[in-house]
Design an enzyme around this catalytic site. Sequence first.
Site, PDB file in Angstrom:
ATOM      1  N   HIS A 261       0.825  -1.218   0.052  1.00 15.19           N
ATOM      2  CA  HIS A 261       0.165  -0.019  -0.125  1.00 15.19           C
ATOM      3  C   HIS A 261       0.775   1.375  -0.072  1.00 15.19           C
ATOM      4  O   HIS A 261       2.054   1.118   0.317  1.00 15.19           O
ATOM      5  CB  HIS A 261      -1.003   0.020   1.321  1.00 15.19           C
TER       6      HIS A 261
ATOM      7  N   ASP B 221      -1.540   8.845  -1.394  1.00 12.31           N
ATOM      8  CA  ASP B 221      -1.614   9.985  -2.051  1.00 12.31           C
ATOM      9  C   ASP B 221      -2.274  10.991  -1.568  1.00 12.31           C
ATOM     10  O   ASP B 221      -3.658  10.810  -1.178  1.00 12.31           O
ATOM     11  CB  ASP B 221      -2.179   9.435  -3.557  1.00 12.31           C
TER      12      ASP B 221
ATOM     13  N   HIS C 271      -4.215  14.572  -1.759  1.00 15.30           N
ATOM     14  CA  HIS C 271      -4.589  15.516  -2.750  1.00 15.30           C
ATOM     15  C   HIS C 271      -3.837  16.831  -2.269  1.00 15.30           C
ATOM     16  O   HIS C 271      -3.759  17.857  -3.163  1.00 15.30           O
ATOM     17  CB  HIS C 271      -5.980  15.482  -3.191  1.00 15.30           C
TER      18      HIS C 271
ATOM     19  N   HIS D  56      -5.779   8.971  -0.265  1.00 13.73           N
ATOM     20  CA  HIS D  56      -6.085   7.674  -0.669  1.00 13.73           C
ATOM     21  C   HIS D  56      -4.842   6.835  -1.048  1.00 13.73           C
ATOM     22  O   HIS D  56      -3.868   7.315  -1.436  1.00 13.73           O
ATOM     23  CB  HIS D  56      -7.135   7.551  -1.856  1.00 13.73           C
ATOM     24  N   CYS D  57      -5.047   5.498  -0.758  1.00 14.09           N
ATOM     25  CA  CYS D  57      -4.091   4.465  -1.471  1.00 14.09           C
ATOM     26  C   CYS D  57      -3.987   4.626  -3.045  1.00 14.09           C
ATOM     27  O   CYS D  57      -5.119   4.887  -3.465  1.00 14.09           O
ATOM     28  CB  CYS D  57      -4.423   3.351  -0.873  1.00 14.09           C
TER      29      CYS D  57
ATOM     30  N   HIS E 148      -7.875  -0.512  -4.746  1.00 13.57           N
ATOM     31  CA  HIS E 148      -7.749  -0.014  -3.414  1.00 13.57           C
ATOM     32  C   HIS E 148      -8.409   0.855  -2.709  1.00 13.57           C
ATOM     33  O   HIS E 148      -8.891   1.052  -1.643  1.00 13.57           O
ATOM     34  CB  HIS E 148      -6.089   0.360  -3.363  1.00 13.57           C
TER      35      HIS E 148
ATOM     36  N   MET F  40      -9.728   2.435   0.849  1.00 13.58           N
ATOM     37  CA  MET F  40      -8.545   3.324   1.336  1.00 13.58           C
ATOM     38  C   MET F  40      -8.651   4.689   0.950  1.00 13.58           C
ATOM     39  O   MET F  40      -8.153   5.289  -0.008  1.00 13.58           O
ATOM     40  CB  MET F  40      -7.549   2.406   0.842  1.00 13.58           C
TER      41      MET F  40
ATOM     42  N   HIS G  23     -27.381  16.240   0.780  1.00 14.77           N
ATOM     43  CA  HIS G  23     -28.619  17.146   0.970  1.00 14.77           C
ATOM     44  C   HIS G  23     -28.998  16.787   2.407  1.00 14.77           C
ATOM     45  O   HIS G  23     -28.677  15.594   2.739  1.00 14.77           O
ATOM     46  CB  HIS G  23     -29.510  16.674  -0.041  1.00 14.77           C
TER      47      HIS G  23
ATOM     48  N   GLU H 157     -29.610  23.809  -1.210  1.00 14.79           N
ATOM     49  CA  GLU H 157     -30.233  22.741  -0.961  1.00 14.79           C
ATOM     50  C   GLU H 157     -29.653  21.399  -1.027  1.00 14.79           C
ATOM     51  O   GLU H 157     -29.620  20.722   0.014  1.00 14.79           O
ATOM     52  CB  GLU H 157     -31.681  22.855  -2.080  1.00 14.79           C
ATOM     53  N   THR H 158     -28.896  21.750  -2.048  1.00 13.09           N
ATOM     54  CA  THR H 158     -28.104  20.352  -2.447  1.00 13.09           C
ATOM     55  C   THR H 158     -26.875  20.831  -2.870  1.00 13.09           C
ATOM     56  O   THR H 158     -26.694  21.739  -3.921  1.00 13.09           O
ATOM     57  CB  THR H 158     -28.764  19.397  -3.522  1.00 13.09           C
TER      58      THR H 158
ATOM     59  N   HIS I  67     -28.613  12.865  -2.957  1.00 14.96           N
ATOM     60  CA  HIS I  67     -30.072  13.209  -3.316  1.00 14.96           C
ATOM     61  C   HIS I  67     -30.237  12.736  -4.815  1.00 14.96           C
ATOM     62  O   HIS I  67     -30.986  12.991  -5.431  1.00 14.96           O
ATOM     63  CB  HIS I  67     -30.338  14.685  -3.086  1.00 14.96           C
TER      64      HIS I  67
HETATM   65 CU   LIG Z   1      -3.999  -0.042  -0.623  1.00 19.14          CU
END
Ligand SMILES: [Cu+2]
Length: 357
Positions: A110, A113, A115, A150-151, A160, A165, A270, A294-295, A321
Amino acid sequence: MVAPAMAKGKSAPVAEKFLSEPEIAKLKRVKVDLVAPPMVHKHEQVASGAPRIVEFRMEIEEKKMVIDDKGTTLQAMTFNGSMPGPTLVVSAGDYVELTLVNKASNAMPHNVDFHAATGALGGAKLTNVNPGEQVTLRFKADRPGTFVYHCAPEGMVPWHVVAGMSGTLMVLPRDGLKDPAGNPLRYDTVYTIGEFDLYIPKDENGKYKDYKTLSESYGDTVEVMRKLVPSHIVFNGKVGALTGEGALKAKVGETILLIHSQANRDTRPHLIGGHGDWVWETGKFANPPEKDLETWFIRGGSAGAALYTFKQPGVYAYLNHNLIEAFELGAAGHIVVEGKWNDDLMKQIKAPGPIVA
Ligand SMILES: [Cu+2]
């Protein structure tokens, strides 16, 4: 090549200041103990001092999880045993220093990453760990917002991610959240919700398959993934995870921040009976938030944040929603709110009864 002005010792105008390793070594260090979602670890909304190095530790755990009330199982992969992984909070300008542990009992390599991070595929290239290994990565959290982590192991990224993950890193502005006019926005409570599109294979009789090992689930799962039709869409790892005992709680007058991450697929949160008072649907706090939504819309591969101050008591539903995804596939939770009903905002003038001619 060194520019002439630089050679004379005058610094060229630069947009940001990068610290040297000795300067970074002088920064204060703090260690944060993570907590399981939907809770978020204690943190300052306004930074009280200079940038720090914030140390976190996450353990990767592969495990079979029951993901609905019919006993359907997922061969899951998790950060710290939960879906989503825990939310990490720092202030802009802080350094995140994560130690990532791949338990010896796991089967797969594993990595992670972020962002929010800059370079080396979000840190993925510098964090490849086999079972029985750990690694430590440092990066500067120089952009405020909610960001997915995330992986992303080479050749197996989507599997993954859809197996569990992912999580959120929240980087708060040093002076806290603000409305478009620059007025401070504060929250009393913060909850983190991770939405997961799951792709559980079925057998020839139409029953969901149960696999003995993670590796066994791989081939069939990729086949389902390629059809782009999830079998389940769940908040925090399971149909109904945020209902009943797991329901979120609030009081009339309380302001909550709802963090919503979706690492793979779009969603549209929502709050039934409520709104998004202030929403950063793209999740980046240097941009002005939108009001009265609203959403809202979380792009697959991002995390967003919404503030709401409760004005009425009752049981609210917080959901995706696309109502099929919410009520048939699982993307819905509850918020139980205590307090006094406000007749000015809403009143039942006449209860349901027979039609009067
Ligand atoms: Cu992984």
